[in-house]
Design a protein around this motif. Structure first.
Motif, short mmCIF file in Angstrom:
data_model
loop_
_atom_site.label_atom_id
_atom_site.label_comp_id
_atom_site.label_asym_id
_atom_site.label_seq_id
_atom_site.Cartn_x
_atom_site.Cartn_y
_atom_site.Cartn_z
N ALA A 40 0.83 -1.20 0.00
CA ALA A 40 0.00 0.00 0.00
C ALA A 40 0.87 1.26 0.00
CB ALA A 40 -0.94 -0.01 1.21
N LEU A 41 1.96 1.21 0.75
CA LEU A 41 2.86 2.36 0.82
C LEU A 41 3.54 2.60 -0.53
CD1 LEU A 41 4.20 4.52 2.59
CD2 LEU A 41 5.94 2.83 3.19
N LEU A 42 4.00 1.55 -1.17
CA LEU A 42 4.68 1.70 -2.45
C LEU A 42 3.72 2.16 -3.55
CD1 LEU A 42 6.97 -1.46 -2.38
CD2 LEU A 42 7.69 0.92 -2.13
N ALA A 43 2.45 1.77 -3.44
CA ALA A 43 1.47 2.10 -4.48
C ALA A 43 0.88 3.49 -4.32
CB ALA A 43 0.35 1.06 -4.47
N ALA A 44 0.97 4.07 -3.13
CA ALA A 44 0.33 5.37 -2.88
C ALA A 44 1.03 6.47 -3.67
CB ALA A 44 0.36 5.69 -1.39
N PRO A 45 0.27 7.35 -4.33
CA PRO A 45 0.90 8.46 -5.06
C PRO A 45 1.54 9.45 -4.10
CG PRO A 45 -1.49 8.71 -5.03
CD PRO A 45 -1.20 7.36 -4.45
N ARG A 46 2.58 10.11 -4.56
CA ARG A 46 3.23 11.14 -3.75
C ARG A 46 2.28 12.32 -3.58
NH1 ARG A 46 9.30 13.73 -4.65
NH2 ARG A 46 9.22 15.16 -2.86
N THR A 47 2.22 12.84 -2.37
CA THR A 47 1.36 13.98 -2.11
C THR A 47 2.12 15.28 -2.40
OG1 THR A 47 2.00 14.12 0.24
CG2 THR A 47 0.13 12.71 -0.32
N PRO A 48 1.43 16.33 -2.84
CA PRO A 48 2.11 17.60 -3.12
C PRO A 48 2.49 18.30 -1.83
CG PRO A 48 -0.26 17.81 -3.48
CD PRO A 48 -0.01 16.37 -3.17
N GLN A 49 3.77 18.53 -1.63
CA GLN A 49 4.27 19.15 -0.40
C GLN A 49 5.34 20.18 -0.75
OE1 GLN A 49 2.89 18.49 2.52
NE2 GLN A 49 1.75 16.66 1.96
N SER A 50 5.58 21.09 0.21
CA SER A 50 6.64 22.08 0.06
C SER A 50 7.17 22.42 1.45
CB SER A 50 6.11 23.35 -0.61
OG SER A 50 5.12 23.96 0.21
N TRP A 51 8.27 23.12 1.51
CA TRP A 51 8.87 23.57 2.76
C TRP A 51 9.06 22.43 3.76
CZ3 TRP A 51 11.18 28.03 2.27
CH2 TRP A 51 10.72 28.93 1.32
N ASN A 52 9.08 22.76 5.05
CA ASN A 52 9.33 21.76 6.09
C ASN A 52 8.54 22.10 7.35
OD1 ASN A 52 11.57 20.94 4.31
ND2 ASN A 52 12.25 19.77 6.09
N ALA A 53 7.28 21.73 7.35
CA ALA A 53 6.42 22.04 8.48
C ALA A 53 6.32 20.82 9.40
CB ALA A 53 5.05 22.48 8.01
N ILE A 54 7.38 20.58 10.15
CA ILE A 54 7.42 19.41 11.03
C ILE A 54 6.42 19.53 12.18
CG2 ILE A 54 8.88 18.05 12.59
CD1 ILE A 54 11.27 18.79 10.85
N GLY A 55 6.27 20.72 12.72
CA GLY A 55 5.33 20.91 13.83
C GLY A 55 3.91 20.55 13.43
N ASP A 56 3.52 20.92 12.23
CA ASP A 56 2.17 20.60 11.77
C ASP A 56 2.02 19.10 11.54
OD1 ASP A 56 1.70 23.29 11.88
OD2 ASP A 56 1.95 23.63 9.74
N ALA A 57 3.09 18.44 11.11
CA ALA A 57 3.05 16.98 10.95
C ALA A 57 2.87 16.30 12.30
CB ALA A 57 4.33 16.50 10.28
N ILE A 58 3.56 16.78 13.33
CA ILE A 58 3.40 16.24 14.68
C ILE A 58 1.96 16.40 15.15
CG2 ILE A 58 4.05 16.58 17.10
CD1 ILE A 58 6.88 17.27 16.09
N HIS A 59 1.41 17.58 14.91
CA HIS A 59 0.02 17.85 15.30
C HIS A 59 -0.94 16.89 14.60
CE1 HIS A 59 -3.49 20.14 16.52
NE2 HIS A 59 -3.84 20.29 15.26
N HIS A 60 -0.76 16.70 13.30
CA HIS A 60 -1.61 15.80 12.52
C HIS A 60 -1.47 14.36 13.04
CE1 HIS A 60 -3.02 14.52 8.21
NE2 HIS A 60 -3.65 13.86 9.16
N ALA A 61 -0.25 13.93 13.26
CA ALA A 61 -0.02 12.56 13.74
C ALA A 61 -0.67 12.32 15.09
CB ALA A 61 1.48 12.27 13.82
N SER A 62 -0.69 13.34 15.94
CA SER A 62 -1.30 13.18 17.26
C SER A 62 -2.80 12.90 17.14
CB SER A 62 -1.05 14.41 18.13
OG SER A 62 -1.82 15.52 17.72
N HIS A 63 -3.47 13.56 16.19
CA HIS A 63 -4.89 13.29 15.96
C HIS A 63 -5.09 11.87 15.44
CE1 HIS A 63 -6.93 17.10 16.79
NE2 HIS A 63 -5.81 17.68 16.39
N MET A 64 -4.20 11.42 14.60
CA MET A 64 -4.30 10.05 14.10
C MET A 64 -4.18 9.05 15.24
SD MET A 64 -2.00 10.34 10.62
CE MET A 64 -2.24 8.60 10.17
N LEU A 65 -3.26 9.29 16.14
CA LEU A 65 -3.05 8.38 17.26
C LEU A 65 -4.24 8.35 18.21
CD1 LEU A 65 0.68 9.23 18.01
CD2 LEU A 65 -0.18 7.01 17.26
N ARG A 66 -4.92 9.47 18.36
CA ARG A 66 -6.04 9.54 19.30
C ARG A 66 -7.36 9.10 18.69
NH1 ARG A 66 -6.66 15.26 21.75
NH2 ARG A 66 -6.04 15.89 19.67
#
Length: 231
Positions: A110-136
């Motif tokens: 599934a990981l290899l088949a998933a298309p690349r998402t459009p991204q720019s810059w380096n917003a690590i803090g927002d990724a942490i925030h998003h991941a926390s919602h996924m975990l909860r």
């Protein structure tokens, strides 16, 4: 007059209607792990492919599967997101239960088949925030809640800077680990990326940073990191 069996059914109907509906409890697993992968503009197509393939190989490696099997339940919850754009991280593989070679291969495919998402810059803090919602909010619960951030640069333009996002999720009982991917351990600006991640990104009990000195070293580093996070 209704026959006796019909009268009994009518009398029982209100009780049946009033009976509470029991919600199914989420599946309890040993670890919930979000793989937060760098897909920002600094990641070229070859580097992106190596990163995806590195995760797929690591997840299906016998040593990682042995680490999963060693847990009390012998299964973990695994999901993957890509980050980069401020506020724009996206899930590329939603939650899957991984407890053996077949389910690990399903996740890798599934990981290899998933298309690349459009991204720019380096917003690590927002990724942490998003991941926390996924975990909860996902379909599983886990004895440990972990997010695994891999990247090749420091946090740049997060709506919620990485140290602030990290501190919030640590207070919620989560762990943030990181993999610094940089030649010689240095960013393009000459800074030590592992030191930056240790200061700004990781947090929680036993949190750690690992370093991949090159993209070719990525698979080995990911494998060692997954074993440490799962065991």
């Amino acid at each position: 007059m209704a026959p006796p069996f019909a009268r009994r059914a009518l009398l029982a109907a209100p009780a049946l209607l009033a009976a509470p509906v029991r919600a199914q409890s989420p599946t309890q697993l040993d670890v919930l792990l979000v793989l937060a992968m760098d897909a920002s503009g600094s990641i070229g197509e070859e580097e992106f492919r190596l990163q995806r393939e590195g995760y797929a190989e690591a997840i299906t490696h016998p040593a990682v599967l042995a680490a999963i099997a060693s847990g009390r339940r012998g299964a973990i919850g695994l999901a993957a997101l890509e980050w980069g754009t401020p506020g724009g991280s996206q899930v590329v593989v939603d939650w899957m239960q991984v407890g053996g070679i077949a389910s690990a291969q399903d996740f890798a495919e599934a990981l290899l088949a998933a298309p690349r998402t459009p991204q720019s810059w380096n917003a690590i803090g927002d990724a942490i925030h998003h991941a926390s919602h996924m975990l909860r909010e996902g379909p599983f619960t886990g004895e440990r809640l972990v997010m695994d951030v891999s990247g090749d640069a420091a946090d740049m333009r997060s709506h919620r800077p990485a140290p602030i996002a990290r501190d919030i999720v640590v207070r919620r009982g989560m762990v943030v680990n990181a993999l610094a991917i940089a030649p010689g351990g240095l960013t393009r600006g000459g800074e030590n990326l592992a030191a930056i991640y240790e200061r700004d990104v990781i947090g929680g009990p036993g949190a750690f940073v690992m370093q991949a000195d090159s993209r070719m070293d990525l698979t080995r580093s990911l494998r060692a990191k997954l074993i440490r996070e799962i065991s």
